[in-house]
Design a protein around this motif. Structure first.
Motif, mmCIF file in Angstrom:
data_model
loop_
_atom_site.group_PDB
_atom_site.id
_atom_site.type_symbol
_atom_site.label_atom_id
_atom_site.label_comp_id
_atom_site.label_asym_id
_atom_site.label_seq_id
_atom_site.Cartn_x
_atom_site.Cartn_y
_atom_site.Cartn_z
ATOM 1 N N MET A 1 0.787 -1.217 0.051
ATOM 2 C CA MET A 1 -0.062 0.023 -0.062
ATOM 3 C C MET A 1 0.994 1.266 -0.023
ATOM 4 N N LEU A 2 0.537 2.323 -0.904
ATOM 5 C CA LEU A 2 1.361 3.515 -0.881
ATOM 6 C C LEU A 2 0.219 4.395 -0.427
ATOM 7 N N LYS A 3 1.265 5.562 0.408
ATOM 8 C CA LYS A 3 0.684 6.833 0.894
ATOM 9 C C LYS A 3 1.217 7.978 0.013
ATOM 10 N N SER A 4 0.278 8.847 -0.235
ATOM 11 C CA SER A 4 0.897 10.127 -1.139
ATOM 12 C C SER A 4 1.448 10.949 -0.052
ATOM 13 N N ILE A 5 2.597 11.642 -0.501
ATOM 14 C CA ILE A 5 3.436 12.715 0.222
ATOM 15 C C ILE A 5 3.222 14.066 -0.211
ATOM 16 N N SER A 6 2.790 14.281 -1.524
ATOM 17 C CA SER A 6 2.861 15.353 -2.163
ATOM 18 C C SER A 6 1.700 16.500 -1.998
ATOM 19 N N HIS A 7 0.689 15.933 -1.426
ATOM 20 C CA HIS A 7 -0.441 16.938 -1.422
ATOM 21 C C HIS A 7 -1.060 16.830 0.023
ATOM 22 N N LYS A 8 -1.837 18.010 0.473
ATOM 23 C CA LYS A 8 -2.100 17.774 1.891
ATOM 24 C C LYS A 8 -3.230 16.683 2.142
ATOM 25 N N LYS A 9 -3.935 16.279 1.134
ATOM 26 C CA LYS A 9 -5.005 15.202 1.287
ATOM 27 C C LYS A 9 -4.384 14.035 1.550
ATOM 28 N N VAL A 10 -4.509 13.088 2.241
ATOM 29 C CA VAL A 10 -3.891 11.646 2.453
ATOM 30 C C VAL A 10 -4.461 10.969 1.672
ATOM 31 N N LYS A 11 -3.850 10.542 0.463
ATOM 32 C CA LYS A 11 -4.387 9.413 -0.404
ATOM 33 C C LYS A 11 -3.607 8.080 -0.592
ATOM 34 N N THR A 12 -4.270 7.084 -0.639
ATOM 35 C CA THR A 12 -3.404 5.734 -0.570
ATOM 36 C C THR A 12 -3.909 5.012 -1.693
ATOM 37 N N TYR A 13 -2.920 4.125 -2.069
ATOM 38 C CA TYR A 13 -2.876 3.336 -3.468
ATOM 39 C C TYR A 13 -2.826 1.624 -3.095
ATOM 40 N N VAL A 14 -3.357 0.866 -3.430
ATOM 41 C CA VAL A 14 -3.344 -0.505 -3.145
ATOM 42 C C VAL A 14 -2.989 -1.126 -4.667
ATOM 43 N N GLY A 15 -2.083 -2.116 -4.800
ATOM 44 C CA GLY A 15 -1.702 -2.534 -6.215
ATOM 45 C C GLY A 15 -0.699 -3.977 -5.818
ATOM 46 N N TYR A 16 -0.558 -4.574 -7.003
ATOM 47 C CA TYR A 16 0.059 -6.053 -6.869
ATOM 48 C C TYR A 16 1.368 -5.686 -7.581
ATOM 49 N N SER A 17 2.389 -6.163 -7.477
ATOM 50 C CA SER A 17 3.576 -6.145 -8.160
ATOM 51 C C SER A 17 4.643 -7.121 -7.603
ATOM 52 N N ILE A 18 5.225 -7.675 -8.724
ATOM 53 C CA ILE A 18 6.387 -8.781 -8.549
ATOM 54 C C ILE A 18 7.669 -7.852 -7.932
ATOM 55 N N ASN A 19 7.700 -6.718 -8.398
ATOM 56 C CA ASN A 19 8.958 -5.959 -8.035
ATOM 57 C C ASN A 19 8.417 -4.535 -7.503
ATOM 58 N N TYR A 20 8.107 -4.553 -6.184
ATOM 59 C CA TYR A 20 7.294 -3.193 -5.602
ATOM 60 C C TYR A 20 8.361 -2.200 -5.347
ATOM 61 N N LYS A 21 9.626 -2.090 -5.860
ATOM 62 C CA LYS A 21 10.502 -0.984 -5.617
ATOM 63 C C LYS A 21 10.490 -0.382 -7.121
ATOM 64 N N ARG A 22 10.541 -1.177 -8.074
ATOM 65 C CA ARG A 22 10.533 -0.685 -9.451
ATOM 66 C C ARG A 22 9.195 -0.001 -10.012
ATOM 67 N N ARG A 23 8.015 -0.699 -9.329
ATOM 68 C CA ARG A 23 6.748 0.038 -9.350
ATOM 69 C C ARG A 23 6.590 1.193 -8.718
ATOM 70 N N LEU A 24 7.191 1.482 -7.456
ATOM 71 C CA LEU A 24 7.097 2.726 -6.625
ATOM 72 C C LEU A 24 7.829 3.680 -7.533
ATOM 73 N N ILE A 25 9.067 3.489 -8.038
ATOM 74 C CA ILE A 25 9.518 4.376 -8.672
ATOM 75 C C ILE A 25 8.684 4.636 -10.152
ATOM 76 N N LYS A 26 8.229 3.937 -11.012
ATOM 77 C CA LYS A 26 7.321 4.306 -11.898
ATOM 78 C C LYS A 26 6.108 5.183 -11.462
ATOM 79 N N HIS A 27 5.707 4.948 -10.321
ATOM 80 C CA HIS A 27 4.368 5.485 -10.020
ATOM 81 C C HIS A 27 5.036 7.130 -9.628
ATOM 82 N N ASN A 28 6.194 7.236 -9.050
ATOM 83 C CA ASN A 28 6.815 8.495 -8.608
ATOM 84 C C ASN A 28 7.259 9.371 -9.895
ATOM 85 N N LEU A 29 7.552 8.802 -11.194
ATOM 86 C CA LEU A 29 7.516 9.175 -12.216
ATOM 87 C C LEU A 29 6.651 9.515 -13.036
ATOM 88 N N GLY A 30 5.302 9.060 -12.554
ATOM 89 C CA GLY A 30 3.994 9.291 -13.347
ATOM 90 C C GLY A 30 3.962 8.415 -14.476
#
Length: 81
Positions: A1-30
């Motif tokens: 589960m991810l938590k947003s850190i760039s906005h005042k409103k707390v937003k969470t995201y749930v997803g499946y991934s084999i490589n969560y580190k690579r997936r997190l990088i992709k999310h942060n790159l848009g």
């Protein structure tokens, strides 16, 4: 589960991934899921499964269960204090 850190409103995201580190990088790159674009994310919860089907079942349940997501979020804040 991810938590947003760039906005005042707390937003969470749930997803499946084999490589969560690579997936997190992709999310942060848009380049991740459409709902994650425009936010910066941190990983606050992960769970490993022996099979993909069990992982996807848990993902589905967590996406639908807001109370469980809130509990995970509260646990994250408690660990930080």
């Amino acid at each position: 589960m991810l938590k947003s850190i760039s906005h005042k409103k707390v937003k969470t995201y749930v997803g499946y991934s084999i490589n969560y580190k690579r997936r997190l990088i992709k999310h942060n790159l848009g380049k991740g899921a459409k709902s994650t674009r425009g936010y910066k994310w941190i990983l606050i919860f992960k769970k490993l499964f022996r099979t993909k089907s069990k992982a996807l079942k848990f993902e589905y349940e967590l996406k639908k269960n807001r109370k469980k997501r809130l509990t995970i979020l509260q646990d994250y804040y408690e660990q930080r204090s």
